[in-house]
Design an enzyme around this catalytic site. Structure first.
Site, PDB file in Angstrom:
ATOM      1  CB  CYS A   1      -1.038  -0.083   1.033  1.00 36.64           C
ATOM      2  SG  CYS A   1      -2.449   1.122   1.110  1.00 36.64           S
TER       3      CYS A   1
ATOM      4  CG  HIS B   1      -3.109  -3.623   3.626  1.00 31.20           C
ATOM      5  ND1 HIS B   1      -2.393  -2.985   4.468  1.00 31.20           N
ATOM      6  CD2 HIS B   1      -3.938  -2.673   2.917  1.00 31.20           C
ATOM      7  CE1 HIS B   1      -2.200  -1.687   4.098  1.00 31.20           C
ATOM      8  NE2 HIS B   1      -3.216  -1.577   3.151  1.00 31.20           N
TER       9      HIS B   1
ATOM     10  CD  GLU C   1      -0.441  -5.627   6.012  1.00 30.03           C
ATOM     11  OE1 GLU C   1      -0.943  -4.543   6.129  1.00 30.03           O
ATOM     12  OE2 GLU C   1      -0.318  -6.280   5.057  1.00 30.03           O
TER      13      GLU C   1
END
Length: 241
Positions: free
Chosen positions: A90, A207, A209
């Protein structure tokens, strides 16, 4: 493949996914990980540098424009040019583009609105360190949260990216169809992630994560981290023989 991979997570003023990334690498994937403050002059002894999501320097001027001048970025560039593995997520993708480590630009979303939701991306190239455990054409469900994710390159550069297999992820529907309706930000060619020519620097807007453990309701992001860990562990094992 028992040795751990050493990760370094860069922390800029305004980073807000640095702890998410640290937690996932340390607690979910049981790897060695440390924070690297943006004023450091060296990334130190790491195998992978991750530039996390967030709003470095408040996105003043434009996302990543100021962060590229942080002292640590000189060494990130050196690290990358010597073959070190770098991943920008990002805002981290935006920083990599501003720093010249990846081509193109990330513009305001076509809707001119911040977009925060789950999307689907199709794996376009599984012959990378970051997608080695994926199948070509595999669809991953990943979250996005950005206002400036509209990836743009000129036609000549786009052709080069496609011909070189540098387009790693493209926005698609849940069935893998790459269509305009599945594009959340207006990115050219529905691009959600690219890699550099050498294959060691990845930038992506979604994302991983935020979707790497069951408690979050989705684990598709784990495939990206596991691919990287697996690929680097194999390389280390080969070199040790």
């Amino acid at each position: 493949m028992s040795s751990k991979i050493k990760f370094g997570v860069i922390v800029f003023p305004g980073s807000n996914c640095d702890h998410d990334t640290y937690y996932v690498l340390k607690k979910v994937f049981a790897q060695d990980v440390k924070f690297i403050w943006h004023k450091e002059s060296s990334v130190g002894d790491v195998d992978v540098v991750i530039l996390p999501g967030g709003f470095s320097y408040g996105d003043y001027l434009r996302p990543g424009a100021i962060a590229r001048f942080s002292p640590v970025m000189n060494d990130v560039k050196r690290f990358a040019k010597r073959g070190g593995k770098v991943m920008g997520i990002c805002n981290g993708f935006q920083v990599l583009v501003e720093a010249g480590l990846l081509p193109g630009a990330l513009l305001r979303n076509a809707s001119l609105r911040f977009v925060c939701k789950f999307v689907y991306v199709r794996v376009e190239n599984n012959n990378t360190l970051f997608t080695s455990l994926c199948e070509n054409g595999e669809v991953l469900k990943l979250p996005i949260a950005h206002g400036d994710g509209n990836y743009y390159v000129d036609d000549e550069t786009l052709k080069k990216l496609i011909d070189n297999g540098q387009v790693v992820f493209r926005y698609c529907d849940k069935n893998g169809n790459v269509i305009d309706e599945a594009n959340p930000n207006g990115s050219v060619y529905n691009i959600a992630g690219i890699i550099n020519e050498e294959g060691n620097v990845l930038g992506m807007m979604p994302h991983p994560e935020r979707c790497s453990e069951p408690v979050l309701g989705c684990t598709d992001g784990a495939k990206i981290f596991n691919s990287l860990i697996y690929s680097l562990s194999l390389a280390e094992e080969f070199l040790s023989k």
